[in-house]
Design a protein around this motif. Structure first.
Motif, short mmCIF file in Angstrom:
data_model
loop_
_atom_site.label_atom_id
_atom_site.label_comp_id
_atom_site.label_asym_id
_atom_site.label_seq_id
_atom_site.Cartn_x
_atom_site.Cartn_y
_atom_site.Cartn_z
N ALA A 95 13.05 51.74 14.25
CA ALA A 95 12.79 52.98 14.98
C ALA A 95 12.36 52.67 16.42
O ALA A 95 12.74 53.38 17.36
CB ALA A 95 11.70 53.79 14.27
N VAL A 96 11.60 51.59 16.61
CA VAL A 96 11.19 51.19 17.96
C VAL A 96 12.40 50.80 18.79
O VAL A 96 12.52 51.17 19.96
CB VAL A 96 10.18 50.02 17.89
N GLN A 97 13.33 50.05 18.18
CA GLN A 97 14.53 49.66 18.91
C GLN A 97 15.34 50.88 19.34
O GLN A 97 15.86 50.93 20.46
CB GLN A 97 15.40 48.75 18.05
N ASP A 98 15.44 51.87 18.46
CA ASP A 98 16.15 53.09 18.83
C ASP A 98 15.48 53.78 20.01
O ASP A 98 16.14 54.34 20.88
CB ASP A 98 16.21 54.04 17.63
N LEU A 99 14.15 53.76 20.02
CA LEU A 99 13.41 54.43 21.08
C LEU A 99 13.61 53.73 22.42
O LEU A 99 13.84 54.38 23.45
CB LEU A 99 11.92 54.47 20.73
N SER A 100 13.56 52.41 22.43
CA SER A 100 13.68 51.67 23.69
C SER A 100 15.14 51.49 24.11
O SER A 100 15.42 51.32 25.30
CB SER A 100 13.02 50.29 23.58
N GLY A 101 16.06 51.55 23.16
CA GLY A 101 17.48 51.38 23.45
C GLY A 101 17.99 50.05 22.93
O GLY A 101 17.47 48.99 23.31
N LEU A 102 18.98 50.08 22.05
CA LEU A 102 19.50 48.83 21.48
C LEU A 102 20.15 47.95 22.54
O LEU A 102 20.24 46.73 22.37
CB LEU A 102 20.50 49.13 20.36
N ASP A 103 20.58 48.56 23.63
CA ASP A 103 21.20 47.77 24.69
C ASP A 103 20.20 46.89 25.41
O ASP A 103 20.57 45.85 25.98
CB ASP A 103 21.92 48.69 25.69
N ILE A 104 18.93 47.26 25.40
CA ILE A 104 17.90 46.45 26.07
C ILE A 104 17.75 45.11 25.36
O ILE A 104 17.82 44.04 25.97
CB ILE A 104 16.56 47.19 26.10
N ALA A 105 17.55 45.17 24.04
CA ALA A 105 17.41 43.94 23.28
C ALA A 105 18.73 43.15 23.27
O ALA A 105 18.73 41.91 23.28
CB ALA A 105 16.97 44.25 21.85
N TYR A 106 19.85 43.88 23.26
CA TYR A 106 21.16 43.23 23.28
C TYR A 106 21.31 42.39 24.55
O TYR A 106 21.73 41.23 24.51
CB TYR A 106 22.26 44.29 23.21
N ALA A 107 20.94 42.96 25.69
CA ALA A 107 21.05 42.23 26.96
C ALA A 107 20.17 40.99 26.95
O ALA A 107 20.56 39.94 27.48
CB ALA A 107 20.67 43.15 28.12
#
Length: 688
Positions: A507-519
């Protein structure tokens, strides 16, 4: 002496004196008994109790809570005090046991504006010297339930309106001495007052509030049980029940954890005073980048009186920055934190400019642009040229190497990282990153700034992700391992919510954006990293499904008008990844999920501590508590490590490592401490 006694005719003035805030420990309790003995022997007609310095008494000495209670006990002293003609002259802060002393007096006179409260629930216990029984007899069930279960402070003026204090006077001691005998005789002590009227609706409402504010914590609910019982039990029985509950809770794991946090926070707040040089007085600031983070930083700096200039790259970006700032000031008006006039003045105070050509000679410059090393180096090259060499230069990077960001900068001793957490004007955590060249004066100044911002500041060394994001990366990696072995994102999230985390990792990843962690994963090239178990699921969420979280309405979950639901195609993607890896999926229960995830945090924390990235285990706990939603009442992952036992953790990780050597190995520090029979608390204590 911790207690002074002065006789003036038929009056006895008792002064509590254990600087700086007159905590009530064993010596103070012994001194109170001796003072009451002397007052009895002298046959005085009035006792006035006050505090030395600027405090009445800021509560019991919590350092005693880890040891068996020693007589004389405060409840017994206060039962005796209540039978005497006593007045509390509340000259300063009166919290916990300090307020309970005042409640046992026949009357209370407070200085204007002093803070009072019964904050025991914030330490995992309940008032243990009459607070839950005497306060309801003074103010009723509803007010007492709210004040005690929330543990909040209130002013003398609020206390007067509620009936907790009887008067406010600039010199409460003189007022207590001058009070006519008849006025004192007319006042009944709490023990002689009728029991409060039962109020089950107020208790139920307070329970609901406490369930939301202090989810998972025992003490607020136990406190409400006691407040409710004050309407039914005779005072002696209610006091006995309160004392038993207090002693039971203070031995428990939640109280121990909360005491750990209390002392860790106190040590963090004192950090700026431990440098060999004093902090600089920062009065002017430049913030580069007017997005959500930069605007929040600028707003926070303006709020503590710094003159702020915000830098953007062009007119459109500057307009967006002004809009972001305006929203923050407007929100303050909506929340009742500022008047429309103050909001307008704040918007006008912060100068938004384009480019670096006409910057003021600022004391500090903070960069808050996106995570790209080349971009950040360009920013600091421009700041280096535009500002004097005395200006502190700070990067807000979340992951990048601070030493590389500042390479080639003049006067590198004034450079460091200041990792704010979003929203920057709200989140209490600030990671202060010491570069290889950062001077003590720069570090001291950063800690001084954090104190003015009322933030919990933790010093960290340079590594990818520093303390918090490095642990977060490890936590997510182990959760991803569980996904490919058989768990599902919503099962992991539910398990961690049950543990007490503010949100589950997906849920945290969805909130911050999966593209952030992906990058970030692409930057580190995890797909091709050696000695690491690469799990492709999160990358495929972005690459194959294009699910980026809230911003696209679809991530690990689907987001519509109602509650989030498991994302369409997510389970199928995970199961396909398991098949491709040749893994036979199995069931995970909530306890196994929690145990593995927590152990991953502890494992990485031990490595961070061993490498010197963090100075103290307690600092790691503060980062996870204040930046990542770790439940406060568990004390943090390193506190949990000591609770579980380091030998148990060593054996657990060794078992994990046999099954998955790419994901697990026993941290060297854990092996050493377990062999030596030492704890992380011992390590912190030895380090000072």
């Amino acid at each position: 002496m911790p207690v002074h006694t002065l006789f003036q005719g038929s009056l006895c003035l008792i002064t509590l004196d254990t600087p700086p805030v007159n905590v009530i420990g064993l010596e103070t309790r012994v001194g109170l008994v001796e003072a009451l003995d002397a007052a009895d022997a002298a046959g005085v007609q009035r006792i006035v109790i006050t505090g030395a310095g600027s405090a009445f008494a800021a509560g019991s000495d919590t350092r005693e809570f880890d040891s068996p209670p020693l007589a004389p006990h405060l409840p017994d002293i206060l039962n005796r005090l209540e039978r005497l003609p006593s007045i509390a002259a509340i000259n300063g802060v009166a919290l916990g046991g300090g307020l309970e002393i005042a409640l046992a007096c026949r009357m209370r006179i407070a200085a204007p504006g002093v803070a009072l409260g019964l904050p025991e629930v914030t330490l995992g216990v309940v008032p243990g010297a009459g607070g839950t029984q005497r306060l309801p007899r003074l103010v009723g069930i509803a007010s007492a339930a709210a004040l005690i279960s929330e543990g909040r402070r209130f002013t003398a003026e609020e206390a007067l309106r509620m009936g907790i204090v009887d008067a406010i006077d600039a010199d409460p001691v003189a007022a207590a001495k001058a009070l006519p005998e008849a006025a004192l005789a007319d006042v009944l002590p709490a023990s002689a007052r009728p029991a409060p009227v039962a109020d089950p609706e107020a208790i139920a409402a307070a329970r609901a509030r406490a369930g939301k504010r202090a989810k998972g914590q025992f003490a607020p609910q136990v406190a409400l049980d006691l407040v409710a019982a004050s309407a039914e039990l005779p005072l002696p029985e209610g006091l006995a029940r309160e004392r038993a509950q207090f002693l039971n809770l203070r031995r428990g794991p939640q109280a121990r954890a909360l005491r750990h946090v209390f002392f860790a926070e106190r040590a963090a707040l004192a950090r700026a005073k431990r440098f060999s040089v004093p902090p600089r007085d920062l009065k002017t600031a430049v913030v580069v980048g007017g997005g959500t983070m930069g605007a929040g930083i600028a707003y926070a700096l303006d709020g503590i009186g710094l003159a702020v200039t915000l830098v953007e790259t062009g007119t459109e970006a500057a307009a967006r920055a002004e809009a972001n700032l305006g929203k923050l000031f407007d929100d303050a008006v909506k929340r009742g934190k500022a008047s429309p006039e103050a909001s307008a003045q704040g918007k006008a105070r912060i100068a938004v400019v384009t480019g670096y050509d006409a910057l003021p000679a600022a004391d500090i410059a903070i960069e808050a642009v996106f995570e790209d090393l080349a971009v950040k180096r360009e920013v600091f090259a421009a700041l280096d040229a535009a500002l004097p060499e005395t200006a502190i230069l700070a990067t807000n990077t979340s992951y990048l190497d601070v030493n590389e960001i500042f390479a080639g900068t003049r006067a590198p001793e004034r450079c460091l990282g200041l990792h704010f957490f979003s929203p920057a004007h709200v989140m209490k955590l600030l990671e202060i990153i010491r570069a290889g060249t950062t001077s003590d004066e720069t570090l001291a100044s950063a800690f001084g700034l954090a104190a003015k911002l009322r933030k919990i500041a933790v010093e960290a060394g340079v590594c990818d992700g520093f303390i918090g994001n490095r642990i977060l990366t490890r936590y997510r990696q182990i959760c991803d391992v569980m996904l490919i072995e058989g768990a599902l994102p919503w099962q992991v999230d539910a398990a961690m919510l049950g543990f007490g985390m503010a949100m589950g990792p997906y849920a945290v990843q969805d909130l911050s954006g999966l593209d952030i962690a992906y990058a970030n994963r692409q930057r580190k090239n995890l797909r091709n990293a050696q000695g690491l178990r690469y799990i492709p699921v999160a990358d495929r969420m972005v690459e194959d499904l294009g699910r980026l979280g809230h911003k696209t309405g679809a991530g690990w979950y689907d987001y519509g008008e109602g509650a989030p639901t498991p994302g369409a195609g997510v389970q199928a993607l995970i199961e396909a990844a398991s098949r491709e890896a040749g893994i036979t999926r199995r069931a995970f229960d909530a306890e196994e999920i929690r145990q593995r995830a927590l152990t991953a945090m502890i494992d990485e924390g031990l490595r961070i501590l061993d490498e010197g990235i963090a100075r103290r285990a307690a600092d790691i706990d503060l980062v996870l508590l204040h930046g990542y939603g770790f439940p406060r009442w568990r004390g943090g992952p390193m506190c949990e490590a000591d609770r579980i036992g380091l030998p148990v953790l060593r054996d657990r990780i060794a078992t994990y490592a046999k099954a998955d050597p790419l994901s697990w190995s026993v941290p060297p520090l854990l092996q050493r401490l377990a062999e030596e029979g030492r704890s992380l608390a011992d390590l912190d204590h030895e380090g000072g």
